[in-house]
Design a protein around this motif. Structure first.
Motif, PDB file in Angstrom:
ATOM      1  N   ASP A  16       1.007  -1.099   0.068  1.00 26.78           N
ATOM      2  CA  ASP A  16      -0.040  -0.270  -0.034  1.00 26.78           C
ATOM      3  C   ASP A  16       0.695   1.252  -0.053  1.00 26.78           C
ATOM      4  N   LEU A  17       2.064   1.146   0.554  1.00 24.05           N
ATOM      5  CA  LEU A  17       2.787   2.291   0.482  1.00 24.05           C
ATOM      6  C   LEU A  17       3.695   2.645  -0.782  1.00 24.05           C
ATOM      7  N   LEU A  18       3.900   1.542  -1.766  1.00 28.64           N
ATOM      8  CA  LEU A  18       4.573   1.604  -2.870  1.00 28.64           C
ATOM      9  C   LEU A  18       3.526   2.092  -3.955  1.00 28.64           C
ATOM     10  N   ALA A  19       2.360   2.195  -3.421  1.00 27.78           N
ATOM     11  CA  ALA A  19       1.226   2.548  -4.613  1.00 27.78           C
ATOM     12  C   ALA A  19       1.106   3.874  -4.890  1.00 27.78           C
ATOM     13  N   GLY A  20       1.272   4.708  -4.083  1.00 25.28           N
ATOM     14  CA  GLY A  20       1.347   6.141  -4.554  1.00 25.28           C
ATOM     15  C   GLY A  20       2.142   7.296  -4.109  1.00 25.28           C
ATOM     16  N   PRO A  21       3.298   7.059  -3.675  1.00 23.11           N
ATOM     17  CA  PRO A  21       4.007   8.075  -3.393  1.00 23.11           C
ATOM     18  C   PRO A  21       4.762   8.821  -4.672  1.00 23.11           C
ATOM     19  N   ALA A  22       4.642  10.150  -4.315  1.00 20.26           N
ATOM     20  CA  ALA A  22       5.120  11.138  -5.488  1.00 20.26           C
ATOM     21  C   ALA A  22       6.568  10.942  -5.378  1.00 20.26           C
ATOM     22  N   LEU A  23       7.196  10.926  -4.182  1.00 28.66           N
ATOM     23  CA  LEU A  23       8.601  10.898  -4.124  1.00 28.66           C
ATOM     24  C   LEU A  23       8.996   9.830  -3.264  1.00 28.66           C
ATOM     25  N   VAL A  24      10.127   9.144  -3.691  1.00 28.65           N
ATOM     26  CA  VAL A  24      10.848   7.853  -2.945  1.00 28.65           C
ATOM     27  C   VAL A  24      12.263   8.234  -3.000  1.00 28.65           C
ATOM     28  N   VAL A  25      12.607   8.262  -1.668  1.00 33.41           N
ATOM     29  CA  VAL A  25      14.122   8.487  -1.179  1.00 33.41           C
ATOM     30  C   VAL A  25      14.497   7.264  -0.647  1.00 33.41           C
ATOM     31  N   GLY A  26      16.090   6.934  -0.761  1.00 38.37           N
ATOM     32  CA  GLY A  26      16.533   5.822  -0.137  1.00 38.37           C
ATOM     33  C   GLY A  26      17.771   5.635  -0.843  1.00 38.37           C
ATOM     34  N   GLY A  27      18.411   4.810  -0.229  1.00 41.05           N
ATOM     35  CA  GLY A  27      19.943   4.465  -0.587  1.00 41.05           C
ATOM     36  C   GLY A  27      19.629   3.553  -2.121  1.00 41.05           C
ATOM     37  N   ARG A  28      20.668   3.484  -2.920  1.00 45.93           N
ATOM     38  CA  ARG A  28      20.650   2.918  -4.382  1.00 45.93           C
ATOM     39  C   ARG A  28      20.084   1.327  -3.978  1.00 45.93           C
ATOM     40  N   ARG A  29      20.800   0.550  -3.079  1.00 49.86           N
ATOM     41  CA  ARG A  29      20.291  -0.665  -3.218  1.00 49.86           C
ATOM     42  C   ARG A  29      18.801  -0.864  -2.473  1.00 49.86           C
ATOM     43  N   LEU A  31      16.458   1.472  -3.352  1.00 52.61           N
ATOM     44  CA  LEU A  31      15.610   1.771  -4.433  1.00 52.61           C
ATOM     45  C   LEU A  31      15.477   0.829  -5.663  1.00 52.61           C
ATOM     46  N   ASP A  32      16.584  -0.015  -5.721  1.00 51.77           N
ATOM     47  CA  ASP A  32      16.701  -1.115  -6.705  1.00 51.77           C
ATOM     48  C   ASP A  32      16.078  -2.332  -6.398  1.00 51.77           C
ATOM     49  N   ALA A  33      15.542  -2.375  -4.964  1.00 50.35           N
ATOM     50  CA  ALA A  33      15.156  -3.575  -4.765  1.00 50.35           C
ATOM     51  C   ALA A  33      13.371  -3.666  -4.688  1.00 50.35           C
ATOM     52  N   SER A 198      19.804 -10.434   3.093  1.00 49.36           N
ATOM     53  CA  SER A 198      19.825 -10.425   1.671  1.00 49.36           C
ATOM     54  C   SER A 198      20.477 -11.904   1.346  1.00 49.36           C
ATOM     55  N   ALA A 199      20.318 -12.233   0.105  1.00 48.29           N
ATOM     56  CA  ALA A 199      20.890 -13.428  -0.563  1.00 48.29           C
ATOM     57  C   ALA A 199      22.294 -13.538  -0.295  1.00 48.29           C
ATOM     58  N   ASP A 200      22.990 -12.407  -0.068  1.00 48.28           N
ATOM     59  CA  ASP A 200      24.514 -12.442  -0.080  1.00 48.28           C
ATOM     60  C   ASP A 200      24.771 -12.452   1.681  1.00 48.28           C
ATOM     61  N   GLU A 201      23.952 -12.626   2.629  1.00 49.25           N
ATOM     62  CA  GLU A 201      24.180 -12.311   3.950  1.00 49.25           C
ATOM     63  C   GLU A 201      25.641 -13.452   4.170  1.00 49.25           C
ATOM     64  N   ARG A 202      26.465 -12.682   5.262  1.00 49.18           N
ATOM     65  CA  ARG A 202      27.510 -13.475   5.697  1.00 49.18           C
ATOM     66  C   ARG A 202      27.713 -12.993   7.167  1.00 49.18           C
ATOM     67  N   VAL A 203      27.572 -14.068   8.105  1.00 57.45           N
ATOM     68  CA  VAL A 203      28.017 -13.774   9.388  1.00 57.45           C
ATOM     69  C   VAL A 203      29.375 -14.372   9.790  1.00 57.45           C
TER      70      VAL A 203
END
Length: 440
Positions: A16-29, A31-33, A198-203
């Motif tokens: 529901d939050l992805l449906a209507g924002p006029a502006l989306v702010v975030g780190g590149r990863r 935003l790409d996800a 993420s799929a690349d998680e390492r601990v």
């Protein structure tokens, strides 16, 4: 309305939050996800000021804004700056699992008793000192303050396994030759958590020496610094850093000492007040004797180095640290020469004793102390030269002669006053002018 969503540790962004924002702010990863709505403006987070100005333009027009962040954005996250700029009532915060919670979950440990310290965009030394002083620490890292840099700083300190090169055979009569541990602390291990959720998680569990030798890249989420022998701990009522001790300026009987050669509790009380030891600080106790001041500073949360030239004194310091359950580093050597081997400048220094070399020792300490130096001495003759050593280093100097009389029983169920030996206490506080040009 500004919707702030924590993601990056496995939590999806609500549809529901992805449906209507006029502006989306975030780190590149971030935003790409996610699948962003067509027509929404994207702002990749870099410097915060331009992003906040763009958000303000949309808020003024009453257009919806979506901010994507990592984990719990209210925990050392972007919620603080958004609330300061726009007010908390404009925010709809949807937290994810914080990287700290996720990292402790991955290693199967509770974390309400952990100390969390951020080195992201901050001075690393605070995190290093907290790791030295506390058995369970989570460090939020950043550029120039990652696992390798944290580990390299810890390697200056033999509290940490691998922190010192191989040592020669102990000298006969030294503390080490008689089976005394090289330090009062247990060892530390680092748990480096990368790309959590993420799929690349390492601990990975590594020693500080191993961590310092690695290039960890940019995907580090958090680093845990643990004394694994104390990682579970007891039941806690209050989360976070342990509460301060119930009392300080402990009675001399709380410490092993030789022939009453110990800083008396009246003197120690004022010395601690002037030193101001706290979590994240580094304190030196030079001419430590029994280590009473060192132990008390450690009980109050500081990382501590105790310097003592007498072998039997070194043993007592370590025994007292163990008895009071604190970690501190003990250096067996004579000041001022022994101070040159200490890589990190202290926030505060306590100097005890009173030999001919006292002004030279105080001067050496004052040249490196970031905040204050406190000196205790019995001899009146040493006061002028000690004061001069402090003022010559740019410190504003003050002092007091402490004379106290304690209640003492007499036969017949009566009480007298027993005078203790008078002690001069001088303290120097670094003035703003003298700190200009200091490395921070």
């Amino acid at each position: 309305m500004i919707s702030v969503v924590g993601t990056g540790t496995g939590a999806p962004v609500p549809e529901d939050l992805l449906a209507g924002p006029a502006l989306v702010v975030g780190g590149r990863r971030h935003l790409d996800a996610v699948r962003l709505p067509e027509g929404a403006e994207r702002v990749v987070l870099g410097p915060l000021a331009p992003a906040l100005d763009t958000i303000a333009e949309y808020v003024d027009k009453e257009l919806p804004v979506l901010v994507l962040a990592s984990g719990d954005p209210g925990f050392f996250g972007i919620v603080r700056v958004l609330a300061e700029r726009f007010g908390s009532r404009r925010l709809d915060v949807r937290p994810g699992v914080s990287s700290v919670a996720a990292a402790f979950a991955r290693v199967g440990l509770p974390w309400e008793d952990a100390v969390v310290v951020s080195a992201h965009g901050r001075e690393l030394r605070t995190a290093v000192n907290v790791c030295r002083a506390r058995p369970k620490v989570a460090v939020l890292t950043g550029p120039g303050a990652g696992p390798a840099e944290l580990a390299a700083a810890l390697l200056h300190d033999p509290l940490v396994p691998g922190g010192t090169p191989a040592q020669p055979a102990p000298v006969p009569g030294s503390p080490e030759s008689e089976g005394v541990p090289a330090h009062a602390s247990r060892g530390r291990v680092l748990v480096v958590a990368c790309a959590l959720g993420s799929a690349d998680e390492r601990v990975e569990r590594v020693t500080p020496a191993e961590a310092a030798a690695r290039d960890w890249g940019t995907d580090v989420s958090v680093v845990l610094c643990l004394d694994e022998t104390r990682a579970v701990g007891g039941v806690r009522t209050v989360a976070g850093a342990p509460a301060g001790p119930v009392g300080w300026a402990l009675d001399e009987g709380e410490f092993a000492h030789r022939d009453s050669m110990i800083t008396k509790f009246e003197v120690r009380a004022l010395a601690l007040a002037r030193l101001g030891p706290r979590l994240g600080d580094l304190v030196w106790d030079v001419g430590a004797g029994s280590g009473s001041v060192a132990v008390e500073c450690a009980r109050l949360g500081a990382a501590v180095v105790a310097v003592e030239k007498a072998a039997d004194g070194v043993r007592r310091i370590r025994a007292n640290a163990h008895a009071h359950g604190v970690d501190l580093r003990v250096v067996h050597g004579a000041a001022p020469e022994a101070l040159s081997g200490l890589a990190d400048d202290p926030d505060a220094v306590f100097v005890g004793g009173g030999g001919r070399e006292l002004p030279e020792i105080v001067g050496a300490c004052a040249r490196r102390a970031r905040r204050t130096v406190v000196v205790a001495m019995a001899a009146l003759d040493r006061v002028p030269a000690t004061r001069e050593a402090l003022t010559a280093a740019g410190f504003a100097c003050d002092g007091v002669l402490l004379q106290s009389s304690r209640l003492a029983p007499l036969p017949g169920d009566v009480t007298r006053l027993a005078a203790t030996n008078p002690v001069f206490l001088l303290w120097g506080v670094r003035t703003p002018a003298s700190s200009e040009g200091d490395t921070q």
